[in-house]
Design a protein around this motif. Structure first.
Motif, PDB file in Angstrom:
ATOM      1  N   VAL A 174       0.843  -1.211   0.000  1.00  0.00           N
ATOM      2  CA  VAL A 174       0.000   0.000   0.000  1.00  0.00           C
ATOM      3  C   VAL A 174       0.876   1.258   0.000  1.00  0.00           C
ATOM      4  O   VAL A 174       0.621   2.217  -0.735  1.00  0.00           O
ATOM      5  CB  VAL A 174      -0.949  -0.023   1.230  1.00  0.00           C
ATOM      6  N   ASP A 175       1.913   1.231   0.812  1.00  0.00           N
ATOM      7  CA  ASP A 175       2.815   2.386   0.912  1.00  0.00           C
ATOM      8  C   ASP A 175       3.537   2.621  -0.423  1.00  0.00           C
ATOM      9  O   ASP A 175       3.643   3.767  -0.887  1.00  0.00           O
ATOM     10  CB  ASP A 175       3.817   2.111   2.048  1.00  0.00           C
ATOM     11  N   ASP A 176       4.001   1.551  -1.041  1.00  0.00           N
ATOM     12  CA  ASP A 176       4.682   1.686  -2.335  1.00  0.00           C
ATOM     13  C   ASP A 176       3.725   2.246  -3.387  1.00  0.00           C
ATOM     14  O   ASP A 176       4.111   3.081  -4.215  1.00  0.00           O
ATOM     15  CB  ASP A 176       5.219   0.320  -2.819  1.00  0.00           C
ATOM     16  N   ALA A 177       2.476   1.785  -3.336  1.00  0.00           N
ATOM     17  CA  ALA A 177       1.483   2.264  -4.310  1.00  0.00           C
ATOM     18  C   ALA A 177       1.297   3.775  -4.159  1.00  0.00           C
ATOM     19  O   ALA A 177       1.211   4.505  -5.151  1.00  0.00           O
ATOM     20  CB  ALA A 177       0.164   1.539  -4.112  1.00  0.00           C
ATOM     21  N   ALA A 178       1.244   4.238  -2.911  1.00  0.00           N
ATOM     22  CA  ALA A 178       1.066   5.682  -2.662  1.00  0.00           C
ATOM     23  C   ALA A 178       2.300   6.456  -3.109  1.00  0.00           C
ATOM     24  O   ALA A 178       2.191   7.505  -3.751  1.00  0.00           O
ATOM     25  CB  ALA A 178       0.787   5.915  -1.177  1.00  0.00           C
TER      26      ALA A 178
END
Ligand code: 0L1
Ligand code: MG
Length: 255
Positions: free
Chosen positions: A11-15
């Motif tokens: 999720v963090d990488d996607a953001a």
């Protein structure tokens, strides 16, 4: 058994990379509680990179928002200093997946609130109020998610803009709010749409944050939630939220 840290990284990488991902719930059955654990772990990754928590956002605090997304539970997310866009600044759409803007009101806390409280107690802790805009940007493909998915994704929070601070005593019960794109109104609402009165969003935030063991801190900004549905951002628009008696907050989207 789901791997919270592993999903938090996704999720963090996607953001960070502005890359849409499939819903977590398409692969893993996750509860809302696990969604918050993922949110917390993903936010810790931001902190580890040097960001600081500066507040929280409340979500789904108006009927219009609940109807737009087909969800009827209040949610919350964390705000970092890196998510703050200065009033009047320009953003670039390539830093986002499919961002939307929603007109909000922000509270600045002068005192910590570490327990569930009444509206009067919450108001006594407020130093100032301001017109604000939240940029939401679900990291999930097609802006589609379950409640647990959106919670895991920091409740879609991506950025926020706060206008000039006004007196905490300002009557927020029924202020007209207009979100305009290049001067053309795209959403019109009232502060009353935020749980009947935005202060209720702050008491809800106090209750939720105390239950989560992360009380609302003096100096934090609390975003009360959208008064209307959110509006998709387009290249070249100047976005403004004008709130009766409070003034406005705005930003530009580059061409
Ligand atoms: O009201 C909100 O800020 C909820 C955000 C999460 C749902 C969405 O992405 O619209
Ligand atoms: Mg919002």
């Amino acid at each position: 058994m789901i791997d919270i840290a592993k999903i938090a990284k996704v999720v963090d990488d996607a953001a960070r990379n502005a890359k849409a991902i499939p819903q977590i719930s398409a692969k893993h059955k996750i509860s809302v509680e696990q969604g918050y654990a993922i949110q917390s772990a993903a936010f810790s990754r931001r902190m580890a990179r040097g960001e600081t928590q500066v507040g929280i956002k409340m979500g789904f605090t108006s009927r219009a928002k609940m109807l737009q997304m087909g969800i009827d539970d209040m949610i919350w997310g964390r705000l970092s200093d890196n998510m703050l866009i200065e009033d009047g600044d320009e953003i670039n759409l390539s830093d986002y997946v499919h961002p939307r803007a929603e007109p909000e009101i922000a509270f600045l806390l002068g005192r910590t609130i570490n327990h569930p409280c009444t509206a009067a107690e919450a108001l006594a802790a407020v130093d100032a109020v301001a017109p604000a805009i939240e940029i939401i940007d679900s990291r999930y493909k097609n802006f589609k998610f379950s409640l647990a998915d959106v919670v895991a994704d920091n409740s879609s929070s991506s950025g926020f803009i706060v206008g000039s601070w006004a007196l905490a005593e300002t009557d927020l019960s029924n202020l007209g709010m207009i979100l305009d794109f290049n001067g053309r109104p795209v959403q019109i609402g009232s502060s009353a749409a935020i749980l009947g009165h935005p202060i209720r969003s702050l008491t809800a935030a106090a209750r939720i944050a105390a239950a989560a063991g992360e009380p609302l801190q003096a100096g934090w900004i609390i975003m009360a939630g959208g008064a209307t549905a959110a509006e998709s951002l387009k290249p070249g628009v100047t976005v403004r939220n004008s709130v009766q008696d409070l003034g406005f907050a705005g930003f530009k989207v580059s061409d």
